[in-house]
Design an enzyme around this catalytic site. Structure first.
Site, PDB file in Angstrom:
ATOM      1  N   ASP A 161       0.828  -1.214   0.000  1.00  0.00           N
ATOM      2  CA  ASP A 161       0.000   0.000   0.000  1.00  0.00           C
ATOM      3  C   ASP A 161       0.862   1.264   0.000  1.00  0.00           C
ATOM      4  O   ASP A 161       2.094   1.204   0.053  1.00  0.00           O
ATOM      5  CB  ASP A 161      -0.921  -0.061   1.237  1.00  0.00           C
ATOM      6  CG  ASP A 161      -2.281   0.563   0.991  1.00  0.00           C
ATOM      7  OD1 ASP A 161      -2.422   1.353   0.048  1.00  0.00           O
ATOM      8  OD2 ASP A 161      -3.207   0.276   1.781  1.00  0.00           O
ATOM      9  N   ASP A 216     -10.273   3.583  -3.086  1.00  0.00           N
ATOM     10  CA  ASP A 216     -11.024   2.378  -2.708  1.00  0.00           C
ATOM     11  C   ASP A 216     -12.457   2.354  -3.228  1.00  0.00           C
ATOM     12  O   ASP A 216     -13.162   3.366  -3.239  1.00  0.00           O
ATOM     13  CB  ASP A 216     -11.068   2.260  -1.182  1.00  0.00           C
ATOM     14  CG  ASP A 216      -9.690   2.077  -0.582  1.00  0.00           C
ATOM     15  OD1 ASP A 216      -8.694   2.119  -1.345  1.00  0.00           O
ATOM     16  OD2 ASP A 216      -9.592   1.893   0.641  1.00  0.00           O
TER      17      ASP A 216
HETATM   18  C1  GLA Z   1      -5.984   1.424   1.640  1.00  0.00           C
HETATM   19  C2  GLA Z   1      -6.171   0.424   0.523  1.00  0.00           C
HETATM   20  C3  GLA Z   1      -7.286  -0.535   0.892  1.00  0.00           C
HETATM   21  C4  GLA Z   1      -6.945  -1.244   2.196  1.00  0.00           C
HETATM   22  C5  GLA Z   1      -6.691  -0.219   3.291  1.00  0.00           C
HETATM   23  C6  GLA Z   1      -6.144  -0.865   4.556  1.00  0.00           C
HETATM   24  O1  GLA Z   1      -7.107   2.266   1.764  1.00  0.00           O
HETATM   25  O2  GLA Z   1      -6.453   1.072  -0.692  1.00  0.00           O
HETATM   26  O3  GLA Z   1      -7.506  -1.484  -0.139  1.00  0.00           O
HETATM   27  O4  GLA Z   1      -5.806  -2.049   2.005  1.00  0.00           O
HETATM   28  O5  GLA Z   1      -5.753   0.763   2.875  1.00  0.00           O
HETATM   29  O6  GLA Z   1      -5.898   0.055   5.564  1.00  0.00           O
END
Ligand code: GLA
Length: 402
Positions: A161, A216
């Protein structure tokens, strides 16, 4: 000019040129080992985040692995069980990453062994920053140490990430982890989760196997102010990125929400069909131990999965759009096509795809198989269509008859 002054001027010019290069070339390591061929088709699996967020534990992961193996998901091609954020708690005195001892008392190695024992593969999550998005320890500066640890534990897949990365350059940061994984002694898929902010489609193909293209997804049809990107908005963002996917280098429009309750069954069928058209990684994000019949039917539709996993690896494109109606087409290996007629409207719509929209001769005869009803129409000429339900799709596979 005095030679010293001249060389100082050269140095300054060189530094300026380096700083101006995208990706600050001096920070980018060379990847000596080639990218391992671990994702010739888009990865399929399950990830904890969409349904469970930080509420992860070894019991949950075992339960999901059991359900994947017993439900028919494994038989349909799902392979990876991935723990997203919050499995990690701290580092020990030597800097080794430690799992949360309360939630993972048996340790990650035992859990990976359990998942492998089910004939599945095991994945973990980390972050290129000092902290993960949920505030757990990240891998910045510890990439090689962490990669070696993952290899020892038996990790097969790393989602990496992009939170708390400050001024780091994305290509350089992901290249360091790619190198660390390739030198770890174990084959590990690198899933780049940089949200598409620094053109991962440009450098992702060399560095990782898949890369997120957006922020997301949330479990809803359309974006809302509070909750972020709905399914159809994520889809729109992919329309501009089509064509760049290839084996071992997949655009990732984020994980599936099928079965999480925020959309209707028809909308989940659309979500799954469209993700297959995008050659998206199919990473389920629901509770596999509590699937209703519709959820299982959608996630294990073999014909739709076959489109997603097609060996040509070419992403589908939106070839037509008018108001709420649109047509997506994806060339498949051997001259076949997958087509989705998509109706975003609130009333049923009559729709059809013309062979010209697929660059096929109008006189060509083709067999057309509806991938949700399994109805086959033989020797169809010129076009194919039908009634498309509100928020629904008609998805077909078109096989030219030669
Ligand atoms: C980010 C990623 C998500 C998830 C969260 C976890 O927002 O894009 O897919 O992995 O972090 O904290």
């Amino acid at each position: 000019m005095h030679p010293l002054i001249q060389s100082a001027a050269h140095m300054l010019a060189l530094l300026g040129a380096l700083a101006a290069l995208p990706g600050h070339a001096h920070e980018t390591l060379k990847l000596d080992a080639p990218k391992p061929n671990l994702a010739p088709t888009p990865p399929m699996g399950w990830n904890s985040w969409n349904k469970f967020a930080c509420n992860v534990s070894e019991q949950l992961i075992r339960q999901q692995a059991d359900a994947m193996a017993a439900s028919g998901m494994k038989d349909a091609g799902y392979q990876y069980i991935v723990i997203d954020d919050c499995w990690q708690k701290s580092r020990d005195a030597d800097g080794n990453i430690q799992a949360d001892p309360e939630r993972f008392p048996s340790g990650i190695k035992a859990l990976a062994d359990y998942v492998h024992g089910k004939g599945l593969k095991f994945g973990l999550y980390s972050d290129a920053g000092s902290l993960t998005c949920a505030g757990r320890p990240g891998s910045a500066g510890r990439e090689f140490q962490d990669a070696r640890q993952y290899a020892k534990w038996g990790v097969d897949f790393l989602k990496y990430d992009w939170c708390h990365t400050g001024t780091r350059n994305a290509e350089a940061a992901y290249t360091i982890m790619a190198k660390a994984l390739r030198e770890s002694g174990r084959d590990i898929v690198l899933s780049i989760c940089e949200w598409g902010t620094d053109h991962p489609e440009r450098w992702g193909p060399t560095v990782g196997h898949l890369w997120r293209t957006t922020y997301d997804i949330y479990d809803g049809w359309k974006s809302t102010k509070d909750r972020g990107n709905g399914m159809t908005n994520i889809l729109d963002m992919q329309a501009e990125r089509g064509g760049r996917s290839a084996p071992n280098a997949w655009n990732d429009p984020d994980m599936l929400e099928v079965g999480n309750g925020g959309m209707t069954t028809t909308e989940y069928e659309s979500h799954f069909s469209l993700w297959a058209m995008l050659a998206a990684p199919l990473i389920a994000g629901n509770d596999l131990s509590k699937m209703d019949a519709d959820t299982l039917r959608i996630l294990t539709n073999k014909d739709v999965i076959a489109v997603d996993q097609d060996a040509l690896g070419q992403q589908g494109r939106r070839v037509w759009r008018q108001g709420d109606l649109e047509i997506w087409a994806r060339p498949l290996k051997g001259g076949e096509f997958a087509v989705v007629l998509f109706n975003r409207g609130e009333a049923p719509a009559e729709m059809k795809v013309g062979w010209d929209q697929l660059d096929l001769p109008a006189g060509l005869k083709a067999d057309v198989r509806d991938l949700w009803t399994q109805k086959v129409s033989k020797q169809v000429r010129g076009s194919y269509g039908g009634t498309v339900a509100p928020h629904g799709v008609v998805m077909v596979r078109i096989t030219p008859v030669l």
